[in-house]
Design an enzyme around this catalytic site. Structure first.
Site, PDB file in Angstrom:
ATOM      1  N   ASP A 480      39.670  47.465  42.736  1.00 26.08           N
ATOM      2  CA  ASP A 480      39.455  46.096  42.249  1.00 26.08           C
ATOM      3  C   ASP A 480      39.594  44.985  43.291  1.00 26.08           C
ATOM      4  O   ASP A 480      39.775  43.828  42.905  1.00 26.08           O
ATOM      5  CB  ASP A 480      40.431  45.774  41.105  1.00 26.08           C
ATOM      6  N   GLU A 557      33.986  47.985  35.436  1.00 23.47           N
ATOM      7  CA  GLU A 557      34.184  47.377  34.124  1.00 23.47           C
ATOM      8  C   GLU A 557      33.662  45.948  34.125  1.00 23.47           C
ATOM      9  O   GLU A 557      32.597  45.653  33.575  1.00 23.47           O
ATOM     10  CB  GLU A 557      35.664  47.409  33.754  1.00 23.47           C
ATOM     11  N   GLU A 561      33.604  39.528  36.714  1.00 24.21           N
ATOM     12  CA  GLU A 561      34.578  39.275  37.779  1.00 24.21           C
ATOM     13  C   GLU A 561      33.972  39.641  39.131  1.00 24.21           C
ATOM     14  O   GLU A 561      34.269  38.997  40.143  1.00 24.21           O
ATOM     15  CB  GLU A 561      35.864  40.056  37.523  1.00 24.21           C
TER      16      GLU A 561
END
Length: 791
Positions: A480, A557, A561
């Site tokens: 991430d 996911e 973002e």
């Protein structure tokens, strides 16, 4: 892998609340100068602080990249094939080879005896997911190979070469295999033994030979077809389940998935079978005049078995977001895949041209009265009051919902505060703006000083930058980073607007660009980081998990973002005048927007398999997708995690207005009514298709509690701006990247932001020209003409 394990903590905190955390910098042990690298006024560490783990395996033991002695590249993680280079293992299991690798149209899995080859069969469809799991239709190898492990020999932008050596009691036996996205072939080189292809057996798996010719065998397994190709002078001979060929001095062969089981298709593939792909590369070019981004994909080939009929041209398969944006329609053979139909093309290079519909920091100031005489109820004094109230908050950077202030939750606060700074400027609240900008400076300078508790540390073994405290396994799995760091970059771009000196190379500019390079290094010559670590140029989007440790492949996911990372990079480049970085952000944004529309949202209704009745995915996986999140199945989170964070760069979500309406309707239906959780996130998305209805919902719920990363001031301004200007109009573009176009009734609103200190004249494709002063926002409204003027 988006916030996998600790999202459970987030869910608990949403219900019960969590305590804050922090640290006294002066009381903590300092990192000595020998472990610090200076960049301008900032520093990063070359060691980890206590409690942090280096990239590790399942047991938590630090590991090194699994590469051959000949490997000379920069170690990489977060790719579709990362389980090949990162031996993560699993609970109670040791796997020195790989998890399934979803190359599309092939799927593969490295094994002791070689490589299992498969392709998309009948999907496994559940109520919330679909997957095309890997199955070995063929196992390809070398006679006598029993390898203790598979290693990476080299990789390029979307292809990789795996290598096997036999155990020490069988020296000289070995295999290499090259494969990648869009490559129907696996290209193989043998050492010390005959080539072997093992056919499957069992109910529904029995292989059939549908065609044979010189150097080519066609094999069907169920409804899937493969070609097995040997060089001139050699032939595969079948004995039971085994195809075997003595390759002689050439030592090369190839295996391909075919779009059908016709002899003429096998013959076509035979002509291309020895145009071995030896390199793959992407490049891009932003064309301001047409508001488009050209992305060029190149397959370098070497003809390993020249002769009559052989061609040195690759056969490649294009994803939907690629073939839908070619200059000419692509007809002919197609493959089934987890991303939808892939189309076949004979070429060593192709280019797609994607629209770029602009990025701004925030939307323009709402109007109390619209150009068409209508009103939205916008009150400039109310916005100013919300901004001032936010500036007076007890803490602008509180602990996150799981009680921490690590790299993710600090980033969420940085983004929230940066948007408040833009709104303060818009609302004429200079004192509040200074409060927000100064607060962001303090936080970023704290993270940029190389000292605990908050710092960035460089890990040379994996060529990566780790924000510490790390969160959601962003340290030991390298998960991430693009989600976390995009928020830091957006905040830095905001500071650069109001304090250009702070963003200079002699101060903190190089630290900001170090964060960009960790996630999306654009300079191939900078060997501190791999090229485009997270971003999969061929797939059009990033992968979140570092080791790709799952049987389903890697995953992504929160596409939104990821888009925030692209937006931050683009604005940083535009505001600091660094065109190369501006164009990197445009490249990421344009490709990702196309991928989101096709693979998360399936806006054309062509890519999700029949029987999967959801209108969107929460998570894209290498082998399929899920209507789910890592932490909660509530529909608001499934949809909302691909909406937030909202900024002026979120308008791509509204350029397909009919789909945005369908997506919202599906959310409400799945939720059995309008959501109460994240309600303002839903309002802001609804406003892209129906601003009036969204405003009504907001006004009916004046006491809502905003999601952690958003402020009441931003929600109010966003809703009234779209109420004033209407829906996104993607039919009109501009010759500068910081723009937007809206349409409300018969009025079109042309919005331009000038990131520079010089006056700009921005021309729109319908002929409208907007004059914008230094650092200004301007809106020019016109009646919609019967036909759009050409440039």
């Amino acid at each position: 892998m988006t916030k996998r394990s600790s999202r459970l903590g987030l869910a608990v905190c949403l219900t019960l609340g969590c305590a804050g955390s922090g640290g006294d910098k002066a009381a903590l042990p300092r990192i000595d100068d020998a472990h610090l690298v200076r960049l301008g006024a900032g520093h990063y560490a070359t060691t980890l602080v206590a409690g942090e783990k280096r990239p590790s395996n399942f047991k938590g033991d630090a590991i090194t990249p699994k590469v051959t002695k000949a490997f000379t590249g920069v170690p990489i993680s977060n790719d579709w094939w990362s389980s090949l280079i990162w031996q993560f293992d699993r609970e109670g299991k040791t796997n020195p080879h790989s998890e399934p690798l979803y190359a599309h149209p092939l799927s593969l899995q490295t094994r002791t005896t070689g490589i299992g080859v498969g392709s998309a069969g009948t999907p496994e469809i559940g109520p919330r997911s679909f997957f095309y799991p890997h199955v070995d239709d063929l196992v390809v190898g070398v006679e006598g190979l029993e390898s203790p492990g598979t290693r990476v020999d080299r990789y390029d932008d979307w292809s990789v070469t795996a290598s096997w050596d036999a155990a020490s009691d069988r020296p000289g036996i070995g295999l290499t295999a090259t494969f990648g996205h869009g490559m129907p072939f696996v290209y193989l080189e043998t050492r010390g033994g005959a080539a072997t292809v093992t056919l499957p057996e069992g109910e529904g798996k029995d292989a059939k030979i549908f065609a044979e010719s010189a150097g080519a065998v066609g094999v069907s397994v169920g409804d899937r077809a493969y070609g097995v190709f040997s060089p001139r002078g050699s032939t595969f001979v079948r004995k039971g389940r085994l195809l075997r060929a003595e390759l002689g001095a050439k030592g090369v062969f190839s295996v391909a998935v075919l779009p059908d089981a016709r002899p003429e298709t096998l013959a076509r593939f035979r002509r291309h079978a020895f145009a071995f792909v030896i390199g793959t590369g992407v490049s891009w070019r932003y064309d301001a005049a047409t508001a488009s981004l050209a992305t060029k994909f190149t397959f370098a080939t070497e003809l390993r078995d020249p002769g009559p009929g052989a061609v040195n041209t690759a056969l490649v398969a294009l994803y939907p977001h690629q073939w839908k944006h070619l200059a000419k329609p692509l007809e002919g053979a197609t493959y089934r895949s987890a991303r939808g139909p892939m189309k076949l093309l004979a070429t060593n290079t192709f280019e797609i041209r994607l629209p770029f519909t602009g990025v701004m920091p925030v939307l323009p100031a709402p109007r109390g009265t619209d150009a068409d005489g209508g009103g939205t109820g916008f009150d400039a004094d109310e916005l100013a009051g919300l901004v001032k109230a936010a500036a007076r908050a007890d803490e602008l950077f509180p602990p996150g919902l799981d009680g921490t202030k690590g790299s993710y939750w600090t980033g969420k606060s940085l983004l929230r505060v940066s948007l408040l700074a833009w709104l303060a400027e818009q609302a004429g609240q200079s004192e509040a703006r200074a409060t927000f900008v100064d607060a962001m400076k303090r936080v970023l300078e704290d993270w940029f000083d190389g000292q605990p508790p908050n710092l960035f540390g460089y890990d040379k073994t994996w060529a990566t930058l780790i924000g510490q405290p790390s969160e959601y396994r962003s340290g030991w799995e390298l998960n991430d980073h693009h989600f976390h760091y995009g928020q830091f970059i957006f905040a830095a771009a905001t500071i650069a607007r109001f304090d250009p000196a702070w963003a200079g190379d002699s101060r903190y500019g190089k630290m900001v660009e170090l964060l960009i390079k960790d996630c999306a290094n654009w300079e191939r010559g900078d060997k501190r980081f791999p090229f485009l670590r997270h971003f999969d140029a061929y797939a059009g989007h990033s992968w979140a998990n570092g080791p790709s440790l799952f049987p389903e492949g890697n995953n992504e996911e929160s596409s939104s973002e990821e888009m925030n990372f692209a937006n931050g990079v683009m604005l940083w480049g535009a505001i600091t005048g660094k065109t190369q970085l501006r164009d990197l952000g445009i490249f990421l944004h344009a490709n990702l927007a196309a991928a989101v529309e096709q693979y998360w949202f399936d806006v054309d209704g062509e890519n999700f398999p029949e029987g999967f009745d959801r209108p969107a995915l929460g998570m894209v996986w290498g082998s399929g997708g899920k209507y789910d999140t890592w932490w909660d199945r509530n529909p608001i989170y499934v949809h909302g995690i691909n909406y937030l964070p909202f900024t002026g760069g979120s308008l791509y979500l509204g350029r397909k207005v009919d789909y945005a309406r369908r997506n919202h309707e599906a959310l409400v239906k799945a939720n059995r009514g309008e959501p109460r959780l994240w309600r303002e996130i839903v309002w802001m998305y609804l406003a892209l298709s129906d601003p009036k209805a969204a405003l009504a919902q907001m006004e009916a719920s004046p006491h809502y509690q905003p999601e952690f990363g958003v402020s009441r001031a931003f929600v109010y301004q966003w809703m009234h701006a779209l109420g004033s200007y209407g829906q996104v109009d993607a039919t009109v573009t501009a010759n500068a990247p910081t723009y937007a176009v809206f349409r409300k009734g018969q009025v079109r609103h042309h919005v331009a932001f000038n990131p520079t200190g010089q006056k700009q004249s921005i021309k729109f494709s319908d002929g409208v020209v907007v004059e914008v002063g230094p650092h200004g926002h301007e809106v020019v409204s016109t009646e919609v003409r019967a036909a759009t003027a050409s440039r």
